[in-house]
Enzyme design. Structure first.
Site, PDB file in Angstrom:
ATOM      1  N   ASN A  97       0.830  -1.225   0.000  1.00 26.99           N
ATOM      2  CA  ASN A  97       0.000   0.000   0.000  1.00 26.99           C
ATOM      3  C   ASN A  97       0.855   1.263   0.000  1.00 26.99           C
ATOM      4  O   ASN A  97       0.698   2.160   0.817  1.00 26.99           O
ATOM      5  CB  ASN A  97      -0.978   0.005   1.176  1.00 26.99           C
ATOM      6  CG  ASN A  97      -0.316  -0.203   2.518  1.00 26.99           C
ATOM      7  OD1 ASN A  97       0.760  -0.787   2.603  1.00 26.99           O
ATOM      8  ND2 ASN A  97      -0.953   0.274   3.573  1.00 26.99           N
ATOM      9  N   HIS A 182      -7.218  -9.333   4.665  1.00 25.15           N
ATOM     10  CA  HIS A 182      -7.562  -8.547   5.862  1.00 25.15           C
ATOM     11  C   HIS A 182      -9.065  -8.725   6.034  1.00 25.15           C
ATOM     12  O   HIS A 182      -9.824  -8.377   5.134  1.00 25.15           O
ATOM     13  CB  HIS A 182      -7.203  -7.082   5.606  1.00 25.15           C
ATOM     14  CG  HIS A 182      -7.601  -6.147   6.712  1.00 25.15           C
ATOM     15  ND1 HIS A 182      -6.852  -5.991   7.855  1.00 25.15           N
ATOM     16  CD2 HIS A 182      -8.660  -5.317   6.846  1.00 25.15           C
ATOM     17  CE1 HIS A 182      -7.432  -5.098   8.640  1.00 25.15           C
ATOM     18  NE2 HIS A 182      -8.535  -4.671   8.060  1.00 25.15           N
ATOM     19  N   ASP A 308       2.791  -6.054  12.472  1.00 21.76           N
ATOM     20  CA  ASP A 308       1.880  -5.069  11.882  1.00 21.76           C
ATOM     21  C   ASP A 308       2.458  -3.661  12.054  1.00 21.76           C
ATOM     22  O   ASP A 308       1.798  -2.747  12.543  1.00 21.76           O
ATOM     23  CB  ASP A 308       0.476  -5.157  12.490  1.00 21.76           C
ATOM     24  CG  ASP A 308      -0.527  -4.339  11.678  1.00 21.76           C
ATOM     25  OD1 ASP A 308      -0.270  -4.112  10.482  1.00 21.76           O
ATOM     26  OD2 ASP A 308      -1.546  -3.916  12.237  1.00 21.76           O
ATOM     27  N   GLY A 327      -2.637   2.557  13.195  1.00 20.22           N
ATOM     28  CA  GLY A 327      -1.416   1.754  13.202  1.00 20.22           C
ATOM     29  C   GLY A 327      -0.364   2.221  14.177  1.00 20.22           C
ATOM     30  O   GLY A 327      -0.414   3.344  14.687  1.00 20.22           O
TER      31      GLY A 327
END
Lengths: 426, 314
Positions: A97, A182, A308, A327
């Site tokens: 991404n 996801h 992550d 995040g």
């Protein structure tokens, strides 16, 4: 390179069920020559005494974000690899991404070249499942795989269209590529930024029920029984999802599951009064969910622990909770925070290391995560007992959005070797 | 006179009023006691004091508001502060400036008080970390609206003498309502029993853990209540379909004289405004001065805000 011997070190390597004190001999090519208590010595070799320390295979992190290209101000290959090595991570699966999205062959070439020049770790880039991660059209799985793409993921987006998902699985099964999903139903999760429940109600934030996750997992596993492919659920966060996984595994459906170290170590109450660094996806849920995830690892329902790692600049986080970016950085603290689960007697040490080394390597089908004779000497050496306090400014990531600022941890990486070379030590 | 009392509760606490959740009972009572004095003042002919003379108050409203904004405006002026109201729905934020940047800009002008209303829950908390003046929350997202709860409490005390032991029903769109949340905390804190009544789709999860009983039936929920607080159906916050129709909502959850009979005989009606007549409340009932406290709520709102400004701006 000269031959090296790591001596008097406790070796824990779940790939060969090894937990013993011994030596590791690394040959001139950076490969493991011999390992264990019976491992010999050689006079010409360079000796490194690691008494009192633990050596494990270098960690394999299946989910991290590197800012290049497009978000260099959040993280770049150099800073990511520094953070990774300081955390004992030697292999990283990077997410697509970026800006532009890694969804075509020319982008792959760029990222591989760039990574090779700037990063000191093994990088395994992912491409997106769909073009522009828009969930409409699948990318060129075959061509991308041939250029070195390890797997496919739309990162924080979910394939909502069931027909498309079935075709993705059907197509992927033929050419043996890994699909990493996801799991989140968009409609159920719309505008949400936190787990649904009392905490969301008190904070006045839009919550999302764990059903949003469960419903996608149930759908995908139904499709999977029809179109078996290499399918991996990136991160689960709830007891409900785990029950679905349990049911399907006992029915013989083959797939793998990951969990973020954040969801294993924190719960929704840690968000306190709008701590945006703890705004995560999937969100932190209840303590009951957290404990069930630990049980999931114990019972082999969850295979992988991921960092992550999502670096975000201060501006993206210094906003009202609903607007703030999602995040946290976590690659450097991945091992230490995982060791907390050993120290507080939640999980056996061997199990934790397995989920950080050989398990992800097997899912990715890469020759990592093991210290068997002949394998490349990517090694993480750590002090199991050393206490330390997490300070954001001391972390090596370019962004400082750690979810565990000031947390007292026990266990710290002392040395990291990549292909037999010491690339980090403190 | 109330001002002569040596009050101490708020003195040593943080100087922001961010929510009822952060208040102690003593602090809440202190505000209410102080406000009582201002009720009298506001009814007199000379309404101006100089308690906040020389102080600057900025009203920072990111969401449109009439009563809260004018109430804070008036409260500041009656205490002698210099009041500036900034309607932010059409300003710098549209040019991409963040809340923090706006706050820092204003902070550089040395205000003493910032009153903030924002569509995001937690925005006042964020603001309070970045400025060095008093921050007063005038409503944030669906989290809290502390001065509304305080004025509701004052209105009840004014009529019923006390809140302790009363049974209070809050009906309507609980899910999207900051007024409901602040009132739940405050009424609980002051010793009332609180029922919340809403259709299931407008009832937030985990609400029972906030110390209330939840009902989906007006008859059961209103049973034995002294106060009935109706909430506005917040259409602007609703994304997607929560209800079949306004007509159906009115049928089951709209307050009519018949439904009010489920409550105690002398039950009183409140509404934070603005009202959707014919949606959540019968229009005649809303204007019935024998049961409706709506006008009094607005009146006492100024007194409560004066008390908050005075006590928090030191």
């Amino acid at each position: 390179m000269k031959e090296k011997i790591l001596t008097n070190v406790r070796i824990i390597d779940p790939s060969q069920k090894m937990d013993e004190i011994g030596n590791i001999v690394i040959d001139e090519k950076g490969k493991i020559k011999s390992i264990g208590k019976k491992s010999g010595t050689s006079k010409s070799a360079e000796k490194i005494d690691l008494k009192g320390l633990v050596a494990i295979p270098g960690l394999v992190d299946m989910k991290a974000f590197v800012g290049e290209p497009g978000f260099e101000y959040k993280e770049n290959f150099r800073t990511l690899s520094q953070a990774a090595l300081a955390g004992g991570v030697t292999s990283i699966v990077t997410m697509p991404n970026t800006k532009p999205v890694i969804d075509n062959v020319s982008m792959v070439d760029f990222i591989i070249r760039r990574g090779r020049d700037k990063a000191k770790v093994n990088l395994f880039p992912c491409a997106s499942i769909t073009r522009q991660m828009e969930g409409n059209q699948m990318t060129e799985f075959g061509l991308l795989k041939a250029r070195g793409i390890i797997g496919f993921s739309d990162v924080n987006k979910t394939i909502q269209n069931s027909e498309l998902m079935s075709r993705i699985m059907n197509y992927a099964s033929d050419i043996d590529v890994l699909i990493m999903q996801h799991a989140e139903d968009y409609e159920l999760a719309k505008n949400s930024c936190i787990n649904q429940g009392e905490v969301a109600t008190r904070l006045g934030l839009q919550g999302v029920s764990d059903i949003a996750e469960k419903i996608i997992i149930e759908r995908d596993l139904s499709l999977l029984s029809e179109f078996p492919c290499r399918y991996h659920i990136n991160q689960i966060s709830s007891k409900n999802s785990l029950n679905v996984i349990k049911k399907n595994k006992s029915n013989g459906i083959k797939f793998s599951t990951g969990v973020s170290i954040n969801n294993l170590s924190l719960n929704q109450n840690d968000i306190g009064e709008f701590r945006t660094f703890l705004k995560l996806s999937p969100p932190l849920r209840s303590e009951e969910d957290r404990l069930s995830l630990i049980e999931g690892i114990k019972n082999d329902l969850i295979d992988v622990i991921v960092s992550d790692h999502i670096p975000e600049d201060e501006e993206s986080k210094r906003l009202p909770f609903a607007q703030a970016a999602t995040g946290s950085i976590s690659i450097e603290t991945l091992l230490s925070l995982s060791l907390e689960l050993y120290h507080n007697e939640s999980l056996p040490l061997e199990k934790i290391i397995k989920c950080l080394t050989i398990n992800p390597a097997k899912i990715l089908k890469i020759d990592k995560g093991s210290l068997k004779e002949g394998s490349v000497a990517d090694i993480c050496v750590f002090d199991l007992e050393k206490p330390w306090v997490v300070k954001a400014e001391e972390l090596k990531s370019k962004s400082k959005n750690t979810a565990i600022e000031n947390r007292k941890l026990q266990g710290k990486v002392k040395m990291t070797l990549l292909q037999g070379e010491v690339v980090y030590s403190n | 006179m109330a001002t002569e009392k040596k009050v101490t509760a708020i003195k040593n606490t943080p100087k922001h009023l961010l929510g009822i959740q952060n208040l102690s009972v003593l602090e809440a009572k202190e505000i209410l006691t102080e406000a009582k004095f201002f009720i009298k003042l506001n009814r007199g002919s000379s309404k101006k004091l100089d308690v906040l003379r020389g102080k600057t108050q900025i009203n920072l409203f990111f969401e449109p508001s009439t009563r809260t904004q004018s109430s804070f405006d008036l409260a500041g002026k009656r205490l002698g502060a210099d009041v500036m109201t900034m309607n932010m729905s059409n300003s710098a934020l549209k040019k991409g400036e963040t809340l923090i940047d706006t706050a820092m800009t204003l902070n550089a002008m040395h205000p003493d008080i910032i009153v903030i209303r924002h569509q995001d829950s937690g925005a006042p908390n964020l603001l309070s970390q970045k400025v060095n003046c008093t921050v007063i929350n005038a409503g944030d997202g669906r989290r809290e609206h502390p001065t509304q709860a305080l004025l509701d409490a004052l209105t009840i005390i004014n009529r019923k003498g006390n809140i302790e032991g009363l049974k209070i029903a809050i009906c309507g769109d609980i899910l999207h309502s900051r007024v409901a949340r602040s009132n739940i905390y405050l009424m609980n804190m002051l010793g009332a029993e609180v029922n919340v009544i809403a259709p299931k789709t407008l009832m937030p999860r985990g609400i029972d853990n906030l110390g209330v009983k939840s009902f989906t039936d007006m008859k059961k929920g209103l049973d034995g209540c002294d106060i009935v607080m109706m909430l506005r159906l917040q259409n602007e916050r609703m994304q997607g379909s929560f209800l079949p129709s306004k007509r159906e909502y009115y049928e089951f959850f709209g307050l009519t004289p018949e439904k009010l009979k489920f409550a105690k005989k002398d039950a009183l009606l409140m509404h934070p405004g603005p009202m959707n007549r014919g949606v959540e409340i019968d229009t005649k009932l809303a204007d019935d001065i024998n049961v409706s406290l709506v006008k009094e709520q607005v009146e006492l709102g100024v007194a409560v805000r004066m008390a908050c400004l005075k006590l928090y701006c030191k």
